[in-house]
Design a protein around this motif. Sequence first.
Motif, PDB file in Angstrom:
ATOM      1  N   LEU A  50       0.825  -1.212   0.000  1.00 33.10           N
ATOM      2  CA  LEU A  50       0.000   0.000   0.000  1.00 33.10           C
ATOM      3  C   LEU A  50       0.856   1.257   0.000  1.00 33.10           C
ATOM      4  O   LEU A  50       0.500   2.270  -0.604  1.00 33.10           O
ATOM      5  CB  LEU A  50      -0.934  -0.006   1.209  1.00 33.10           C
ATOM      6  N   GLY A  51       1.982   1.233   0.691  1.00 28.96           N
ATOM      7  CA  GLY A  51       2.828   2.418   0.754  1.00 28.96           C
ATOM      8  C   GLY A  51       4.203   2.087   1.303  1.00 28.96           C
ATOM      9  O   GLY A  51       4.353   1.158   2.107  1.00 28.96           O
ATOM     10  N   LEU A  52       5.206   2.838   0.856  1.00 29.95           N
ATOM     11  CA  LEU A  52       6.594   2.649   1.278  1.00 29.95           C
ATOM     12  C   LEU A  52       7.164   3.965   1.785  1.00 29.95           C
ATOM     13  O   LEU A  52       6.890   5.021   1.223  1.00 29.95           O
ATOM     14  CB  LEU A  52       7.454   2.131   0.127  1.00 29.95           C
ATOM     15  N   ALA A  53       7.943   3.883   2.841  1.00 30.00           N
ATOM     16  CA  ALA A  53       8.637   5.057   3.383  1.00 30.00           C
ATOM     17  C   ALA A  53      10.098   4.685   3.594  1.00 30.00           C
ATOM     18  O   ALA A  53      10.515   4.347   4.712  1.00 30.00           O
ATOM     19  CB  ALA A  53       7.992   5.507   4.691  1.00 30.00           C
ATOM     20  N   PRO A  54      10.904   4.735   2.525  1.00 31.83           N
ATOM     21  CA  PRO A  54      12.314   4.335   2.640  1.00 31.83           C
ATOM     22  C   PRO A  54      13.096   5.151   3.665  1.00 31.83           C
ATOM     23  O   PRO A  54      14.023   4.628   4.290  1.00 31.83           O
ATOM     24  CB  PRO A  54      12.855   4.557   1.220  1.00 31.83           C
ATOM     25  N   ASN A  55      12.738   6.438   3.843  1.00 30.67           N
ATOM     26  CA  ASN A  55      13.462   7.275   4.809  1.00 30.67           C
ATOM     27  C   ASN A  55      13.329   6.766   6.233  1.00 30.67           C
ATOM     28  O   ASN A  55      14.144   7.101   7.092  1.00 30.67           O
ATOM     29  CB  ASN A  55      12.954   8.724   4.742  1.00 30.67           C
ATOM     30  N   TYR A  56      12.287   5.990   6.491  1.00 32.55           N
ATOM     31  CA  TYR A  56      12.047   5.473   7.836  1.00 32.55           C
ATOM     32  C   TYR A  56      12.089   3.949   7.867  1.00 32.55           C
ATOM     33  O   TYR A  56      11.832   3.353   8.911  1.00 32.55           O
ATOM     34  CB  TYR A  56      10.681   5.954   8.349  1.00 32.55           C
ATOM     35  N   ASP A  57      12.401   3.325   6.740  1.00 36.67           N
ATOM     36  CA  ASP A  57      12.423   1.865   6.601  1.00 36.67           C
ATOM     37  C   ASP A  57      11.108   1.256   7.072  1.00 36.67           C
ATOM     38  O   ASP A  57      11.091   0.262   7.806  1.00 36.67           O
ATOM     39  CB  ASP A  57      13.602   1.249   7.360  1.00 36.67           C
ATOM     40  N   LEU A  58      10.010   1.846   6.631  1.00 38.48           N
ATOM     41  CA  LEU A  58       8.691   1.343   6.986  1.00 38.48           C
ATOM     42  C   LEU A  58       7.876   1.083   5.723  1.00 38.48           C
ATOM     43  O   LEU A  58       8.063   1.756   4.697  1.00 38.48           O
ATOM     44  CB  LEU A  58       7.935   2.344   7.874  1.00 38.48           C
ATOM     45  N   ALA A  59       6.988   0.112   5.797  1.00 38.21           N
ATOM     46  CA  ALA A  59       6.084  -0.189   4.691  1.00 38.21           C
ATOM     47  C   ALA A  59       4.754  -0.647   5.269  1.00 38.21           C
ATOM     48  O   ALA A  59       4.701  -1.216   6.367  1.00 38.21           O
ATOM     49  CB  ALA A  59       6.667  -1.282   3.794  1.00 38.21           C
ATOM     50  N   VAL A  60       3.682  -0.395   4.519  1.00 40.22           N
ATOM     51  CA  VAL A  60       2.348  -0.842   4.903  1.00 40.22           C
ATOM     52  C   VAL A  60       1.806  -1.743   3.804  1.00 40.22           C
ATOM     53  O   VAL A  60       1.826  -1.381   2.618  1.00 40.22           O
ATOM     54  CB  VAL A  60       1.391   0.342   5.139  1.00 40.22           C
ATOM     55  N   LEU A  61       1.334  -2.918   4.194  1.00 38.63           N
ATOM     56  CA  LEU A  61       0.706  -3.867   3.291  1.00 38.63           C
ATOM     57  C   LEU A  61      -0.776  -3.971   3.642  1.00 38.63           C
ATOM     58  O   LEU A  61      -1.193  -3.570   4.733  1.00 38.63           O
ATOM     59  CB  LEU A  61       1.360  -5.243   3.410  1.00 38.63           C
TER      60      LEU A  61
END
Length: 365
Positions: free
Chosen positions: A128-139
């Motif tokens: 659903l979304g990626l945040a490489p700056n925070y090493d987080l992702a939502v599935l």
Amino acid sequence: MRDRTVWIFRVVVLALLVVLAFRPSLDRWFFAPPAPRLIAPRADLTDLERSTITLFQRVSPSVVQVVGSRGDARAPFPDRSGGEGIQSGTGFIWDAAGHVVTNNHVVQGAAEVAIRLASGEVVRADILGLAPNYDLAVLRLASGSRVPPPLAIGRSAELQVGQSAFAIGNPFGLDQSLTTGVISALKRRLPSSEGREVADVIQTDAAINPGNSGGPLLDSAGRLIGVNTAIFSPSGTNAGIGFAIPVDVVNRIVPELIRRGRVPTPGIGIVAGDERLATQLGVEGVVVQTMPGSSAERAGLRGVDPVAGVIGDIIVGANGQTVRRLSDLTNELEAVGVGREIELSVMRDRRGRTVRAEVIDVNRP
């Protein structure tokens, strides 16, 4: 008489040697129990053991295994087998809508993602979304999937060094593994894949190994306090130093990923110079290199002039907070947010001045 004594002595010695030689068999014949041994009673579990068991039983159903495949790799769905190009880690249920949080590096570049629930059921998931700056992702779990209960959320701002920490994950693919430890340190800095730094990172000695990435770090109440993201180890296995993204950051980033699929990156359009340049000048701060047409340039910040050999401005404060390094500045930029102004204290030619710059989304497409 003497011969008889010698003969008896020899017989005794021989008998002893025979006994020693056949002792294992004699032990089995005469001493081995003919039935299972009786169970020895034990005292009650300690309060610590009971609380840890209860925590695991309550939280583990919400922890999942995340497996992604890249390119032509065959993802591990029930009708497929694993192969090269498979990447895996851990995730956890965020809300009743079926959103799963994990690390960006667990699913980055994956063409297909599968989620293995604690029950063993395997379901498809969309990124659903990626945040490489925070090493987080939502599935997001496929529609119609049974959604386990979401984790309770804690606060990382309240953490103290020495308090208990618990990690649940899938190290080396061994699912539903619990490790325990303490919070070893706070306010660590962790470089991200995009050249920024995640601030206020939690350090723990709870064993975190490859495969734990994206899993929850919990307090003794079973509340989420961080997302396990990295280990420090020359060998690549646990060395007692693991890191977790603080839940206060996670609780700010994840709703943005659910709503927009991306997270604005607050900035003013600068590239930070080498910290050693400021150190050589006897000043702690961020050496500025401004981008053409950026908010920093419009605010009048002067960047490094490599031709003339001029250092330019050094940011030493932001909104009244001391800036010693880039992470100090990015913290203040994130606190202000995109669309607002930030007051910067800068050193130019060893003299202080103040400028105001608009905070913009530097990674806006």
